[in-house]
Design a protein around this motif. Structure first.
Motif, PDB file in Angstrom:
ATOM      1  N   ALA A  42     -27.959  -6.773   0.405  1.00  0.00           N
ATOM      2  CA  ALA A  42     -26.543  -7.066   0.627  1.00  0.00           C
ATOM      3  C   ALA A  42     -26.021  -6.104   1.679  1.00  0.00           C
ATOM      4  O   ALA A  42     -26.385  -4.924   1.707  1.00  0.00           O
ATOM      5  N   MET A  43     -25.187  -6.598   2.542  1.00  0.00           N
ATOM      6  CA  MET A  43     -24.589  -5.749   3.568  1.00  0.00           C
ATOM      7  C   MET A  43     -23.220  -6.300   3.931  1.00  0.00           C
ATOM      8  O   MET A  43     -22.888  -7.448   3.621  1.00  0.00           O
ATOM      9  N   GLY A  44     -22.433  -5.449   4.555  1.00  0.00           N
ATOM     10  CA  GLY A  44     -21.104  -5.924   4.904  1.00  0.00           C
ATOM     11  C   GLY A  44     -20.327  -4.920   5.725  1.00  0.00           C
ATOM     12  O   GLY A  44     -20.765  -3.797   5.973  1.00  0.00           O
ATOM     13  N   VAL A  45     -19.168  -5.347   6.130  1.00  0.00           N
ATOM     14  CA  VAL A  45     -18.256  -4.528   6.924  1.00  0.00           C
ATOM     15  C   VAL A  45     -16.845  -4.735   6.406  1.00  0.00           C
ATOM     16  O   VAL A  45     -16.478  -5.843   5.971  1.00  0.00           O
ATOM     17  N   THR A  46     -16.057  -3.674   6.389  1.00  0.00           N
ATOM     18  CA  THR A  46     -14.669  -3.766   5.951  1.00  0.00           C
ATOM     19  C   THR A  46     -13.783  -2.989   6.911  1.00  0.00           C
ATOM     20  O   THR A  46     -14.193  -1.949   7.452  1.00  0.00           O
ATOM     21  N   TRP A  47     -12.609  -3.509   7.136  1.00  0.00           N
ATOM     22  CA  TRP A  47     -11.609  -2.817   7.958  1.00  0.00           C
ATOM     23  C   TRP A  47     -10.322  -2.774   7.162  1.00  0.00           C
ATOM     24  O   TRP A  47      -9.908  -3.755   6.565  1.00  0.00           O
ATOM     25  N   ARG A  48      -9.703  -1.593   7.127  1.00  0.00           N
ATOM     26  CA  ARG A  48      -8.496  -1.440   6.328  1.00  0.00           C
ATOM     27  C   ARG A  48      -7.435  -0.689   7.124  1.00  0.00           C
ATOM     28  O   ARG A  48      -7.735   0.281   7.829  1.00  0.00           O
ATOM     29  N   GLU A  49      -6.201  -1.144   6.999  1.00  0.00           N
ATOM     30  CA  GLU A  49      -5.059  -0.422   7.539  1.00  0.00           C
ATOM     31  C   GLU A  49      -4.129  -0.071   6.386  1.00  0.00           C
ATOM     32  O   GLU A  49      -3.724  -0.944   5.616  1.00  0.00           O
ATOM     33  N   SER A  50      -3.802   1.212   6.266  1.00  0.00           N
ATOM     34  CA  SER A  50      -2.928   1.686   5.199  1.00  0.00           C
ATOM     35  C   SER A  50      -1.667   2.264   5.810  1.00  0.00           C
ATOM     36  O   SER A  50      -1.735   3.065   6.759  1.00  0.00           O
ATOM     37  N   GLY A  51      -0.521   1.871   5.289  1.00  0.00           N
ATOM     38  CA  GLY A  51       0.751   2.327   5.819  1.00  0.00           C
ATOM     39  C   GLY A  51       1.600   3.007   4.773  1.00  0.00           C
ATOM     40  O   GLY A  51       1.479   2.733   3.576  1.00  0.00           O
ATOM     41  N   TYR A  52       2.467   3.931   5.224  1.00  0.00           N
ATOM     42  CA  TYR A  52       3.383   4.624   4.312  1.00  0.00           C
ATOM     43  C   TYR A  52       4.718   4.816   5.003  1.00  0.00           C
ATOM     44  O   TYR A  52       4.777   5.165   6.196  1.00  0.00           O
ATOM     45  N   GLN A  53       5.789   4.569   4.256  1.00  0.00           N
ATOM     46  CA  GLN A  53       7.120   4.632   4.836  1.00  0.00           C
ATOM     47  C   GLN A  53       8.082   5.297   3.863  1.00  0.00           C
ATOM     48  O   GLN A  53       8.032   5.063   2.652  1.00  0.00           O
ATOM     49  N   ILE A  54       8.943   6.154   4.394  1.00  0.00           N
ATOM     50  CA  ILE A  54      10.047   6.737   3.634  1.00  0.00           C
ATOM     51  C   ILE A  54      11.336   6.374   4.353  1.00  0.00           C
ATOM     52  O   ILE A  54      11.491   6.667   5.548  1.00  0.00           O
ATOM     53  N   GLU A  55      12.241   5.734   3.630  1.00  0.00           N
ATOM     54  CA  GLU A  55      13.555   5.394   4.169  1.00  0.00           C
ATOM     55  C   GLU A  55      14.591   6.308   3.536  1.00  0.00           C
ATOM     56  O   GLU A  55      14.588   6.516   2.320  1.00  0.00           O
ATOM     57  N   ALA A  56      15.456   6.865   4.372  1.00  0.00           N
ATOM     58  CA  ALA A  56      16.482   7.783   3.883  1.00  0.00           C
ATOM     59  C   ALA A  56      17.459   7.070   2.959  1.00  0.00           C
ATOM     60  O   ALA A  56      17.696   5.858   3.066  1.00  0.00           O
ATOM     61  N   GLY A  57      18.028   7.837   2.041  1.00  0.00           N
ATOM     62  CA  GLY A  57      19.074   7.305   1.182  1.00  0.00           C
ATOM     63  C   GLY A  57      20.418   7.296   1.893  1.00  0.00           C
ATOM     64  O   GLY A  57      20.534   7.726   3.051  1.00  0.00           O
ATOM     65  N   GLN A  58      21.422   6.831   1.178  1.00  0.00           N
ATOM     66  CA  GLN A  58      22.757   6.870   1.770  1.00  0.00           C
ATOM     67  C   GLN A  58      23.157   8.325   1.981  1.00  0.00           C
ATOM     68  O   GLN A  58      22.725   9.234   1.261  1.00  0.00           O
ATOM     69  N   GLU A  59      23.977   8.559   2.966  1.00  0.00           N
ATOM     70  CA  GLU A  59      24.274   9.927   3.396  1.00  0.00           C
ATOM     71  C   GLU A  59      24.817  10.786   2.255  1.00  0.00           C
ATOM     72  O   GLU A  59      24.464  11.963   2.117  1.00  0.00           O
TER      73      GLU A  59
END
Length: 797
Positions: free
Chosen positions: A400-417
């Motif tokens: 068995a053989m294979g290939v994988t590609w992954r993109e991982s993202g992370y985001q922080i959005e500010a709260g109200q002032e």
């Protein structure tokens, strides 16, 4: 790469009373599990230990949360309780074999599942880690859960140091079920209602769609003690405020959160004649919860009496939205079996803070805030191929053989002032009380990619000997590459006794949460003289922060592991089965969330932190080498009682112990290194988990009745506090339920969890915050809600 989990059959050691029934159910359907791609293996033939937890067994616990039910079904898996731990009250950490929560890879139908956006920052197990939120997968949608208790990075990639959990979704093409659960604690709180609907649809001769819908509402529990402290300022004549006599002194919330959880999942497949098959699965879950922070008294400087004349309890009310979709196509190309797939998953954690205030804004402050949102995403593309070749001794070699590609993202959005700014009202502290909002400076939108290649060989060389080998190479855009490998084998000494051995290397890449999370949070430490909890602003600074660079904190790199496992399997003709597996897991460069470097400890630190609003700084860093050793024992036996029905008995025992081999801290902090990894963190890593856990289960079937009796054991554990560490005693809990099959379609179950109302040992009097915190707030292995009784109704058709 993952095809074995959904299309090739292998059955492993069974660790639950329902395991025997699992083989007998579904018309003796072969169970397909993780750890191998070779087909047509039998009940205890695996070279590595695997637990199979059926949906029937999960339901038999009477527990409404997937992760919690799993804990009582598999002793090697722990899901400790915590309270007043900010976002961790909503997404609690879990661990396998006593390792970190992020040392376990989670799959759904054999495909990698994305993690939670939350980072555990408080005093919970796995501080600094992020884990997959199993409770985002409705129990109604689950056919079974498979737990591979062995390192598997060479097979499945990063994170599989402790093992792999694979959630298999229901796949029936017709019929369905409607299930309802109601219950409450013996104390009369914690009321729960859960409704689950599952339906299979067949829209062609070779296609199906299975859909599950679940709605779950749970009320809070509260085991806080009464607050004996003075609540109101003393009157001008020196006498106490008369309101002290009528104040409700149960002002803290220590227990389960209020939860509303809704989920919709589906699993679908369509055959294409001789051209293979298309498949797709995924779902969406929305959860909102409410938990308490520390109570702010009327006389507290963080209160504004014009708004809260009697004080207030800030409430953290996150909203979590989780969704995923995987599509794939399986087909034959010559002699090769090909599986190509694409999957996307996302998790968002929106911090809402209610019943609170920004005291620095005075009476004009809002009393509820949007404090910001964390989110993570993951895109996986996979291509896997397998083929059989003639090999020595007239055997077949699976390649068995294979290939994988992954993109991982992370985001922080500010709260109200208003959730984070510092106003000028009476020099009071800024930010929303309970949880300060994410600032504009904390905002992050980052991603990273990685490419993986693997090859795996498996061979049943003879009737007595099976072996497998795998090598995997992964390259990450941010920290570099890693090569891991695995060797495993199984030899039948006799017709009844077999030996199995594995050794492997593994790795865990730093998660995007650990790379990019940043925030300034309010924590509370007890004053050494008064014992009162004093707030401090702790800054978590990520890999991009100039604070980290100025202090010389090294960049994160991958954790590296080397594991060994040896086991024996005994099966008798009368159904008596024993599996005993011992293991050792060495992990180098474990990532920790450091302790706080206080600005008062050094003028250099104070200068670096100037302008950050933080009183101290902490970082993610590779700092610790550990060794975890353990033993897992599983014993099952079925007994025919003749006219009195049949009895299935099970014993499952897990021992695990972690020791710190070395601590390597950066030597650039002018003698402050000890603050980066202190005594409390050592205890959390080595003694916070019970070393011994077990359950003894009995399932008795008689006519239309089925009775389940389970005894669960949790040995002593230790919690580190700033003043000292406290060891809490071992406990047994008992669960009992009886199911009555009223008609061919309708079943009624009446049961009790923690039948004898067992609670953990109480905190010592000199360490319970004036008697308010009766039980330890973190790491209690079975919680402190006491007994719970419930009624289940299930209609199948």
């Amino acid at each position: 790469m993952y095809k074995s989990l959904v299309s090739l059959a292998i059955v492993a050691s069974i660790s639950t009373p329902a395991a025997i029934a699992a083989e007998e159910s579904q018309n003796l359907e072969r169970i397909q599990v993780i750890g191998s791609r070779i087909a047509l293996r039998t009940a205890t033939d695996s070279a590595t230990p695997v637990d199979i937890i059926t949906s029937e067994q999960l339901e038999a616990t009477g527990i409404t949360e997937t992760a919690k039910a799993l804990q009582f079904a598999a002793p090697s898996y722990s899901f400790p309780f915590s309270s007043i731990t900010d976002g961790s009250d909503a997404v609690r950490p879990a661990s396998l074999r006593g390792m970190s929560p992020d040392h376990t890879l989670v799959l759904v139908n054999g495909k990698r599942r994305h993690g939670s956006a939350l980072v555990h920052l408080g005093g919970t197990l796995g501080k600094g880690a992020s884990n997959v939120d199993l409770n985002a997968i409705p129990m109604t949608s689950i056919k079974r859960i498979e737990i591979l208790r062995d390192g598997a990075s060479a097979l499945y990639g990063s994170d599989a140091i402790a093992g792999v959990i694979n959630v298999v979704l229901k796949d029936s093409a017709e019929g369905g079920s409607i299930a309802a659960h109601v219950g409450q604690t013996y104390e009369g709180d914690g009321e729960q209602v859960r409704l689950g609907i599952n339906q299979g649809f067949s829209f062609s001769d070779d296609g199906f769609v299975n859909v599950s819908l679940e709605a779950h509402q749970k009320n809070s529990t509260n085991r806080a003690g009464l607050d004996p402290r003075q609540q109101y300022p003393t009157l001008a004549d020196g006498s106490p405020d008369p309101r002290e006599a009528t104040f409700d002194r149960k002002n803290h919330h220590v227990g389960d959160s209020d939860v509303d959880n809704y989920g919709l999942f589906f699993n679908a497949q369509q055959g294409l004649d001789t051209q293979g098959k298309l498949y797709a699965f995924g779902g969406i879950t929305k959860r909102s919860s409410t938990s308490g922070a520390f109570y702010r008294r009327a006389l507290d400087s963080r209160n504004v009496t014009e708004v809260y004349p009697d004080g207030f309890l800030p409430q953290i009310s996150p909203e979590i939205i989780d969704y995923s979709l995987v599509t794939g196509y399986e087909f034959e190309l010559g002699q090769w079996e090909i599986d190509t797939s694409a999957g996307y998953g996302s998790n968002s954690f929106e911090y809402n803070v209610e019943n609170t205030i920004n005291a620095s804004l005075g009476p004009d402050s809002p009393t509820s805030f949007d404090a910001g949102t964390l989110s993570t995403s993951e895109l996986n593309l996979n291509l896997d191929a397998s083929n059989y070749y003639d090999f020595v001794n007239d055997s077949d070699l699976l390649v068995a053989m294979g290939v994988t590609w992954r993109e991982s993202g992370y985001q922080i959005e500010a709260g109200q002032e208003e959730s984070y700014i510092q106003g000028d009202y009476q020099d009071k502290s800024g930010g929303s009380q309970g949880f300060g909002g994410f600032t504009k400076e904390s905002e992050v939108d980052e991603s990273r990619t990685n490419l993986g290649l693997y090859i795996e060989l498996e061979n049943q060389l003879s009737d007595y000997f099976y072996w497998a080998a795998a090598v995997r190479y992964e390259d990450y855009a941010d920290f570099g590459s890693n090569t891991s490998w695995k060797l495993s084998g199984r030899y039948e000494l006799t017709d009844n006794l077999a030996l199995r051995l594995t050794t492997d290397t593994g790795f865990r890449a730093p998660s995007v949460q650990q790379l990019y999370f940043t925030n300034v949070s309010t924590f509370f430490d007890p004053d050494p003289i008064t014992g009162e909890f004093v707030p401090r602003e702790s800054g978590t600074f990520n890999q991009l922060s100039p604070v980290k660079a100025e202090l010389g904190i090294p960049d994160l790199k991958a954790e590296i592991s080397h594991s060994y496992s040896a086991g024996i399997v005994y099966t008798s003709e009368n159904g008596f089965v024993v599996t005993l597996d011992a293991y050792q897991i060495n992990v180098d460069d474990r990532i920790i969330l450091s302790g706080d470097i206080d600005k008062e400890s050094s003028a250099v630190i104070a200068s670096i932190l100037e302008g950050t609003n933080a009183d101290s700084a902490r970082f993610f860093m590779n700092a610790v080498d550990t060794q975890t050793q353990g033993v897992d024992l599983v014993v099952t036996q079925g007994i025919n009682l003749g006219e009195y029905g049949d009895l299935k008995a099970n014993l499952a025992y897990s021992y695990k112990e972690t020791e710190i081999e070395s601590i390597r801290l950066p030597s650039i902090l002018n003698g402050l290194e000890d603050q980066l990894f202190d005594r409390i963190e050592v205890i959390r890593m080595t003694e916070a988990n019970p070393k011994n856990t077990a359950n003894i289960g009995f399932t008795h079937h008689y006519d239309d009745f089925s009775t389940n009796l389970r005894f669960s054991y949790f040995s002593d554990y230790t919690v580190g506090y700033s003043s000292s560490e406290v060891q809490y005693d071992a406990r047994w809990t008992t669960d009992l339920s009886t199911r009555y099959q009223a008609t061919d379609n309708l079943a009624v179950t009446l049961g009790a969890q923690n039948l004898f109302d067992t609670y953990p040992e109480k905190r010592p009097e000199d360490n319970n915050f004036n008697g308010i915190f009766v039980y330890p707030l973190t790491n209690t292995p079975f919680g402190f809600n006491g007994g719970y009784y419930y009624l289940d109704l299930r209609y199948t058709y």
